[in-house]
Write a protein that holds these residues in place. Structure first.
Motif, PDB file in Angstrom:
ATOM      1  N   GLN A  91      54.746  66.686  68.330  1.00  0.00           N
ATOM      2  CA  GLN A  91      55.757  67.356  67.267  1.00  0.00           C
ATOM      3  C   GLN A  91      56.748  66.831  66.940  1.00  0.00           C
ATOM      4  OE1 GLN A  91      56.983  71.003  69.409  1.00  0.00           O
ATOM      5  NE2 GLN A  91      57.187  69.751  71.544  1.00  0.00           N
ATOM      6  N   PHE A  92      57.390  65.545  67.582  1.00  0.00           N
ATOM      7  CA  PHE A  92      58.418  65.062  66.979  1.00  0.00           C
ATOM      8  C   PHE A  92      58.192  63.695  66.089  1.00  0.00           C
ATOM      9  CE2 PHE A  92      59.092  67.003  71.346  1.00  0.00           C
ATOM     10  CZ  PHE A  92      60.094  67.802  70.917  1.00  0.00           C
ATOM     11  N   ALA A  93      58.915  63.584  65.218  1.00  0.00           N
ATOM     12  CA  ALA A  93      58.832  62.516  64.405  1.00  0.00           C
ATOM     13  C   ALA A  93      59.810  61.261  64.964  1.00  0.00           C
ATOM     14  CB  ALA A  93      59.234  62.719  62.898  1.00  0.00           C
ATOM     15  N   PRO A  94      59.339  60.118  65.183  1.00  0.00           N
ATOM     16  CA  PRO A  94      60.031  58.921  65.707  1.00  0.00           C
ATOM     17  C   PRO A  94      61.245  58.468  64.517  1.00  0.00           C
ATOM     18  CG  PRO A  94      57.844  58.150  65.092  1.00  0.00           C
ATOM     19  CD  PRO A  94      57.876  59.538  64.976  1.00  0.00           C
ATOM     20  N   ILE A  95      62.330  58.416  64.903  1.00  0.00           N
ATOM     21  CA  ILE A  95      63.374  57.804  64.275  1.00  0.00           C
ATOM     22  C   ILE A  95      63.669  56.256  64.258  1.00  0.00           C
ATOM     23  CG2 ILE A  95      65.857  58.202  63.670  1.00  0.00           C
ATOM     24  CD1 ILE A  95      65.744  60.820  64.919  1.00  0.00           C
ATOM     25  N   GLU A  96      63.301  55.741  63.526  1.00  0.00           N
ATOM     26  CA  GLU A  96      63.280  54.179  63.458  1.00  0.00           C
ATOM     27  C   GLU A  96      64.653  53.756  62.837  1.00  0.00           C
ATOM     28  OE1 GLU A  96      59.842  52.219  61.618  1.00  0.00           O
ATOM     29  OE2 GLU A  96      58.710  53.867  62.680  1.00  0.00           O
ATOM     30  N   SER A  97      65.342  52.909  63.529  1.00  0.00           N
ATOM     31  CA  SER A  97      66.797  52.583  63.254  1.00  0.00           C
ATOM     32  C   SER A  97      66.401  51.454  62.184  1.00  0.00           C
ATOM     33  CB  SER A  97      67.567  52.294  64.119  1.00  0.00           C
ATOM     34  OG  SER A  97      66.935  51.111  65.266  1.00  0.00           O
ATOM     35  N   ASN A  98      67.434  50.904  61.340  1.00  0.00           N
ATOM     36  CA  ASN A  98      67.355  49.840  60.490  1.00  0.00           C
ATOM     37  C   ASN A  98      68.668  49.210  60.857  1.00  0.00           C
ATOM     38  OD1 ASN A  98      67.408  47.660  58.592  1.00  0.00           O
ATOM     39  ND2 ASN A  98      66.389  49.125  57.142  1.00  0.00           N
ATOM     40  N   ARG A  99      68.753  48.177  61.907  1.00  0.00           N
ATOM     41  CA  ARG A  99      70.067  47.539  62.458  1.00  0.00           C
ATOM     42  C   ARG A  99      70.635  46.728  61.190  1.00  0.00           C
ATOM     43  NH1 ARG A  99      71.367  44.987  67.835  1.00  0.00           N
ATOM     44  NH2 ARG A  99      73.084  43.747  67.128  1.00  0.00           N
ATOM     45  N   LEU A 100      70.080  46.081  60.191  1.00  0.00           N
ATOM     46  CA  LEU A 100      70.355  45.511  59.375  1.00  0.00           C
ATOM     47  C   LEU A 100      71.371  46.185  58.108  1.00  0.00           C
ATOM     48  CD1 LEU A 100      71.099  42.789  57.748  1.00  0.00           C
ATOM     49  CD2 LEU A 100      68.878  42.895  56.562  1.00  0.00           C
ATOM     50  N   GLU A 101      70.540  47.352  58.009  1.00  0.00           N
ATOM     51  CA  GLU A 101      71.107  48.270  56.855  1.00  0.00           C
ATOM     52  C   GLU A 101      72.176  48.932  57.550  1.00  0.00           C
ATOM     53  OE1 GLU A 101      69.912  52.448  54.824  1.00  0.00           O
ATOM     54  OE2 GLU A 101      68.417  51.239  55.774  1.00  0.00           O
ATOM     55  N   TYR A 102      72.522  49.334  58.864  1.00  0.00           N
ATOM     56  CA  TYR A 102      73.853  49.788  59.551  1.00  0.00           C
ATOM     57  C   TYR A 102      74.825  48.892  59.478  1.00  0.00           C
ATOM     58  CZ  TYR A 102      76.478  51.014  63.453  1.00  0.00           C
ATOM     59  OH  TYR A 102      77.557  51.205  64.105  1.00  0.00           O
TER      60      TYR A 102
END
Length: 133
Positions: free
Chosen positions: A45-56
């Motif tokens: 029921q949960f959508a994984p949150i993927e981080s984008n380190r370069l974008e950050y």
């Protein structure tokens, strides 16, 4: 989480959001205690949150460079450095006070943490005063 569009009574909306968050946390706690928090049916029921380190890093760096550029452009670099220093000291002081009072809440919002620290000190002084009477 549902975000209300009608802001006629903001306090009621915030309290309702807290109830919803508490229910979600309660469900998570139940699954963690039962050892079923990683089962597929619960996690589906949960959508994984993927981080984008370069974008950050690029966003943070460009924001810092933009602030410095505007500080130099408008001849306000000294004021910018002073504002950052004051905010840093304020946040540091609030976190230190909160930690000293054994507070479990360590928000990054200095005024909220500061208010909690002041109220905690006041309540502690009040209870000592009542005990001495």
């Amino acid at each position: 989480m549902d975000i209300a569009q009608d802001i006629s009574d903001p306090k009621a909306i915030f309290l309702e959001n807290y109830k919803e968050k508490d229910n979600i946390l309660k469900k998570w706690d139940e699954h963690l205690q039962a050892g079923t928090a990683n089962c597929d049916s619960w996690m589906a029921q949960f959508a994984p949150i993927e981080s984008n380190r370069l974008e950050y890093i690029l966003y943070q760096s460009s924001h810092a460079l933009l602030m410095l550029f505007l500080g130099v452009l408008f001849e306000g670099l000294n004021e910018l450095v002073m504002a950052f220093s004051v905010l840093f000291l304020l946040v540091t002081a609030c976190h230190t006070i909160g930690s000293t009072l054994n507070s479990t809440s360590m928000e990054s919002v200095p005024f909220e943490t500061g208010i909690k620290a002041i109220v905690a000190c006041w309540l502690k002084a009040k209870s000592h005063k009542q005990k001495s009477n």
